[in-house]
Scaffold this active site. Structure first.
Site, short mmCIF file in Angstrom:
data_model
loop_
_atom_site.label_atom_id
_atom_site.label_comp_id
_atom_site.label_asym_id
_atom_site.label_seq_id
_atom_site.Cartn_x
_atom_site.Cartn_y
_atom_site.Cartn_z
N CYS A 283 0.86 -1.18 0.00
CA CYS A 283 0.00 0.00 0.00
C CYS A 283 0.90 1.23 0.00
O CYS A 283 1.64 1.46 0.97
CB CYS A 283 -0.90 -0.01 1.23
SG CYS A 283 -1.95 1.44 1.40
N CYS B 26 -5.20 6.26 -3.79
CA CYS B 26 -4.50 4.97 -3.75
C CYS B 26 -3.09 5.19 -4.27
O CYS B 26 -2.90 5.57 -5.42
CB CYS B 26 -5.23 3.93 -4.59
SG CYS B 26 -4.37 2.33 -4.67
#
Length: 264
Positions: A74, A204
């Site tokens: 991530c 993101c």
């Protein structure tokens, strides 16, 4: 029992952060992770991150999706973990840490901007005319849209359709919808459906990284400026002769929101 936590966000992508340098958090307790990430019953977040000690690195980042299970890399979470480790005094301005996809380097500026080096990316796979697939630590499909379509797009419905399509059903994929700038130098507009969260998120990090690399095929030069619903990010990179990417850096803010204790 009370569990101390911190809440961080990077361009609207938010995370429950746990200082687990004592290795006391039960990483197999998926229900607990889901509860902590629940926006109505728990703290609320797109994911949960453990900061753990590691013998060979400054720290280890252990990332869980909001569904309670371990996730892949991530990018925004990595930047937030660097900011968290810096606030705890675990690192100075520069660091090398371990994540799900391997080692990462990063440095944090005085204004809180975190520059995170991502893994080298082998290349791009064109699926259809406007679809490109890349793995930037997490799998991402990048779909280029005609101008002015992004604002009205149902990202949840269209992203979910791709994520659960026959091609991606088994392992899933994140889906990024991109509006190409009409004027050179303007930011590339991005909205993302994230697997594991199973919804649109405000930003993101691995997604905008994938978009920037895919956009290089359409004339974008490094560094690429990108705008998500949660804020602006920058991705810098170099392209090798074989079309792969190296020295990939994701840069942007990572800020503490609050800290507290939650009753379990």
């Amino acid at each position: 029992m009370r569990l101390p936590f911190h809440k961080y966000q990077g361009t609207g992508n938010d995370f429950v952060m746990i200082d687990d340098r004592a290795h006391q958090f039960d990483a197999t307790n998926h229900a607990l992770v889901r509860f902590l990430c629940d926006r109505r019953r728990g703290i609320g977040a797109d994911g949960l991150i453990l900061l753990r000690k590691h013998a060979d690195f400054d720290f280890e980042m252990v990332y869980f999706n909001a569904d309670g299970y371990l996730g892949s890399m991530c990018g925004n979470g990595g930047r937030c973990t660097v900011a968290f480790a810096h606030r705890l005094g675990a690192i100075q301005a520069e660091t090398k840490f371990l994540a799900a996809d391997g080692p990462h380097e990063a440095h944090i500026e005085a204004d809180g901007t975190v520059h995170l080096r991502m893994q080298d990316v082998a290349g791009q796979q064109e699926i259809e005319k406007d679809d490109i697939f890349l793995d930037t630590g997490s799998p991402h499909l990048v779909r280029f849209l005609p101008s002015s379509r992004l604002a009205e797009l149902n990202v949840f419905a269209e992203g979910r359709a791709v994520r659960y399509s026959e091609r991606f059903r088994e392992k899933g994929t994140n889906v990024n919808f991109v509006e190409i700038p009409l004027v050179a130098g303007q930011p590339w507009q991005v909205r993302t459906y994230e697997r594991g969260v199973e919804d649109e998120t405000l930003s993101c990090g691995t997604g905008v990284t994938a978009v920037a690399l895919a956009a290089s095929r359409r004339g974008a030069a490094s560094p690429v400026q990108l705008r998500t619903p949660g804020g602006d990010l920058q991705v810098a990179f170099k392209v090798r002769p074989d079309g792969s990417f190296t020295q990939v850096y994701l840069s942007g803010p990572a800020t503490k929101v609050f800290e507290g204790n939650i009753e379990l």
